[in-house]
Design a protein around this motif. Sequence first.
Motif, PDB file in Angstrom:
ATOM      1  N   ARG A   8      32.804 -93.936 -30.610  1.00 56.14           N
ATOM      2  CA  ARG A   8      32.305 -94.679 -29.443  1.00 56.14           C
ATOM      3  C   ARG A   8      33.425 -94.870 -28.420  1.00 56.14           C
ATOM      4  N   GLU A  11      34.344 -91.599 -26.681  1.00 55.91           N
ATOM      5  CA  GLU A  11      33.343 -91.223 -25.664  1.00 55.91           C
ATOM      6  C   GLU A  11      33.558 -92.035 -24.384  1.00 55.91           C
ATOM      7  N   ILE A  12      33.816 -93.322 -24.532  1.00 59.57           N
ATOM      8  CA  ILE A  12      34.049 -94.184 -23.364  1.00 59.57           C
ATOM      9  C   ILE A  12      35.308 -93.739 -22.624  1.00 59.57           C
ATOM     10  N   SER A  14      36.781 -90.784 -22.657  1.00 54.10           N
ATOM     11  CA  SER A  14      36.546 -89.459 -22.082  1.00 54.10           C
ATOM     12  C   SER A  14      35.732 -89.536 -20.792  1.00 54.10           C
ATOM     13  N   ARG A  15      34.763 -90.414 -20.756  1.00 49.62           N
ATOM     14  CA  ARG A  15      33.899 -90.567 -19.579  1.00 49.62           C
ATOM     15  C   ARG A  15      34.706 -90.950 -18.336  1.00 49.62           C
ATOM     16  N   HIS A  16      35.817 -91.642 -18.526  1.00 41.67           N
ATOM     17  CA  HIS A  16      36.631 -92.107 -17.402  1.00 41.67           C
ATOM     18  C   HIS A  16      37.806 -91.182 -17.093  1.00 41.67           C
ATOM     19  N   GLN A  17      37.867 -90.037 -17.762  1.00 41.78           N
ATOM     20  CA  GLN A  17      38.994 -89.113 -17.562  1.00 41.78           C
ATOM     21  C   GLN A  17      38.600 -87.856 -16.781  1.00 41.78           C
ATOM     22  N   LYS A  18      37.543 -87.930 -16.026  1.00 33.63           N
ATOM     23  CA  LYS A  18      37.051 -86.760 -15.297  1.00 33.63           C
ATOM     24  C   LYS A  18      37.790 -86.518 -13.994  1.00 33.63           C
ATOM     25  N   ILE A  27      37.549 -98.314 -18.334  1.00 37.81           N
ATOM     26  CA  ILE A  27      37.585 -98.111 -19.787  1.00 37.81           C
ATOM     27  C   ILE A  27      37.562 -99.463 -20.480  1.00 37.81           C
ATOM     28  N   ASP A  30      34.110-101.096 -20.205  1.00 35.22           N
ATOM     29  CA  ASP A  30      33.099-100.451 -21.046  1.00 35.22           C
ATOM     30  C   ASP A  30      33.334-100.686 -22.533  1.00 35.22           C
TER      31      ASP A  30
END
Length: 158
Positions: A8, A11-12, A14-18, A27, A30
């Motif tokens: 979990r 995933e959180i 990774s979502r903010h590393q774009k 991060i 979330d």
Amino acid sequence: MMPSVPDRAAEIISRHQKEAPVKVGGIARDLGLAVVISDLPLAVSGMLTKDKSREGQWTIRVNRHEHRHRQRYTIAHEIAHFVLHKDAIGDQVVDDTFYRSGLSERREFEANALAAEILMPWPLIRNLMNGGIRSAEELATSLEVSPAAMTIRLGLPT
């Protein structure tokens, strides 16, 4: 070697590393962490504290007197402690300016490694380099980290 991050949390993160810079506040949010910029003693960079008044709520406190890049690294470091060591830290962990907290050296090494991975993920570094950003200084500026942190991340001599 990168410490094992629960799915979990991974995933959180990774979502903010774009895109650069990585949004460490997003991060933290979330993950359910509050972030407060605070007046802390000069020898303290940050702390992660369990809120006694709110069940299950944790707060990251960051020293307002430190440079913004240092504050971002401290937030990432405290996120790492939360993700990796929450069960081992009791009610709080206080990190001094050398990121020593009283936890084992191994745990501090893990928190530092994950903080670097949060702020300076290799896929994002490669994307920036493919876009023409080449120097450690330019990468550091894009990722809002110190040139020293970027130099270490790239494995360049300091």
